[in-house]
Every structure is written in structure tokens, then in C-alpha cells.
Design a protein around this motif. Structure first.
Motif, PDB file in Angstrom:
ATOM      1  N   ILE A  27       2.424   1.905  -3.441  1.00  0.00           N
ATOM      2  CA  ILE A  27       1.393   2.220  -4.229  1.00  0.00           C
ATOM      3  C   ILE A  27       1.066   3.775  -3.883  1.00  0.00           C
ATOM      4  O   ILE A  27       0.805   4.649  -5.008  1.00  0.00           O
ATOM      5  N   ASP A  28       0.790   4.136  -2.800  1.00  0.00           N
ATOM      6  CA  ASP A  28       0.439   5.399  -2.287  1.00  0.00           C
ATOM      7  C   ASP A  28       1.771   6.327  -2.810  1.00  0.00           C
ATOM      8  O   ASP A  28       1.677   7.527  -3.476  1.00  0.00           O
ATOM      9  N   ASP A  67      -3.937   1.112  -7.585  1.00  0.00           N
ATOM     10  CA  ASP A  67      -4.380   1.652  -6.351  1.00  0.00           C
ATOM     11  C   ASP A  67      -4.503   0.853  -5.172  1.00  0.00           C
ATOM     12  O   ASP A  67      -3.848  -0.257  -5.315  1.00  0.00           O
ATOM     13  N   LYS A  68      -4.686   0.978  -3.919  1.00  0.00           N
ATOM     14  CA  LYS A  68      -4.775   0.171  -2.834  1.00  0.00           C
ATOM     15  C   LYS A  68      -5.314  -1.297  -2.924  1.00  0.00           C
ATOM     16  O   LYS A  68      -4.952  -1.770  -2.319  1.00  0.00           O
ATOM     17  N   GLN A 112       3.631   5.894  -5.222  1.00  0.00           N
ATOM     18  CA  GLN A 112       4.110   5.414  -6.738  1.00  0.00           C
ATOM     19  C   GLN A 112       5.622   5.150  -6.790  1.00  0.00           C
ATOM     20  O   GLN A 112       6.148   5.813  -7.838  1.00  0.00           O
ATOM     21  N   ARG A 152       0.798  -1.204   0.039  1.00  0.00           N
ATOM     22  CA  ARG A 152       0.158   0.195   0.005  1.00  0.00           C
ATOM     23  C   ARG A 152       1.039   1.258  -0.010  1.00  0.00           C
ATOM     24  O   ARG A 152       0.523   2.246  -0.715  1.00  0.00           O
TER      25      ARG A 152
END
Length: 177
Positions: free
Chosen positions: A105-106, A147-148, A108, A102
Motif C-alpha cells: 500500500i505504501d 491506505d494502511k 502503491q 502495508r
């Protein structure tokens, strides 16, 4: 020269030394808050800029991971995380928690898996020739555009790649003895 989330297995307490030998500049690790209870080491770890997480309090853990994302983006640093969440102690690669994925991803940023042979079985620190440890940095796993909701799939994909590489490294160490 760009930020990343590096992930590695957590076999035992030697991980900090072994992993620390190959960590690139501007990289900090994520450790549990209980490390502060270890005199000298815990304080040094925290004062060195490493990030502590309270995993027993979900709200505080989420806040810590948000701070990790902010640090990756704002300070251009990388983070070293052991996504199993606990030491495997020779039980093989344990399932991964989603937090590291996560976070990547957050922020990037790519995930960089790092695999080591199962050295808890091949290293004996009571011997002059203690054993052999082999590490391998796997190809980056991009997170751009994810995305998450993709975190569990990304965790599973990373786990499978690391599991396969660890098996290769274990065979290499076994065959060299």
C-alpha cells in the motif's frame, strides 16, 4: 516489468529453492536477521541484496519495512515476502501478518499471490522420484488508492484466495498419484 510485492506460503526450508526458481528479475526477498547466523548461505543471502528484518525489535522491523518501500519505489525492484512470518511445517496456511500489505500500500504496487501445493506432505527427498510440486501465480491484487487501514482486509482477502488455490493444487497432486 513493474515493481510488485509477491507473497507466498512458508512451508519449510525448501521454499527458498522452489520460490527462487520462478522469481522475476529485479526481485529480492525479505528474510529474518537470523539468516546471517547460517555460515556461507546467510552471508551470500545478505550480500546478494536481499533484505533482512529483525522481527524481535518492533522499531527496527518498521524501519526495515520502510526501507523495503524505498527500494521498491527508488530502485524499481520487487519484493518476495512470506507473510505468515514463520514456517507452517505442514500445519496449513497460517494467518498473515500485515507488513507485506502495508508495504504494498505504501509503495502503491500490486500484490501478487503465489500458491504452491502442500509439498511438505507430498515430497520425500529420500526417494528417486521425490514427489510433485505445483505452483500457481494468482491474479494481481491492486493497492491503488488504499491506505494502511486497508492492510488487514487485504491480508485476509489474499489469505482466502491463496487458501482456496492451495486446496485446488493439493487435490490436483492427490488425484495425479
Amino acid at each position: 516489468n513493474r515493481p510488485m510485492v509477491m507473497i507466498a506460503p512458508h512451508q519449510n526450508n525448501l521454499d527458498l529453492i522452489i520460490g527462487g526458481l520462478g522469481i522475476p528479475a529485479r526481485t529480492v526477498s525479505l528474510g529474518k536477521i537470523q539468516l546471517l547466523q547460517i555460515p556461507v548461505f546467510g552471508w551470500f543471502y545478505w550480500l546478494s541484496g536481499h533484505i533482512l528484518i529483525n522481527r524481535t525489535n518492533k522499531r527496527k522491523a518498521k524501519y526495515s519495512m520502510e526501507k523495503v518501500t524505498e527500494n521498491i519505489q527508488g530502485k524499481n525492484i520487487s519484493i518476495w515476502i512470506m507473510p505468515e512470518g514463520t514456517r507452517s511445517r505442514g500445519r496449513g496456511l497460517l494467518p498473515f501478518k500485515n507488513g507485506a500489505f502495508r508495504t504494498a500500500i505504501d509503495a502503491q504496487v500490486p500484490i501478487i499471490p503465489v500458491a504452491f501445493n502442500t509439498y511438505s506432505e507430498s515430497v520425500d527427498l529420500n526417494r528417486l522420484k521425490a514427489g510433485k510440486i505445483i505452483g500457481h501465480v494468482l491474479d494481481p491484487i491492486p493497492t491503488t488508492g488504499l491506505d494502511k487501514g486497508d492492510a488487514p482486509r487485504l491480508a485476509q482477502e489474499s489469505w482466502e484466495k491463496m487458501k482456496a488455490k492451495i486446496a485446488e493444487l493439493d487435490a490436483e497432486v492427490f488425484n495425479s498419484n
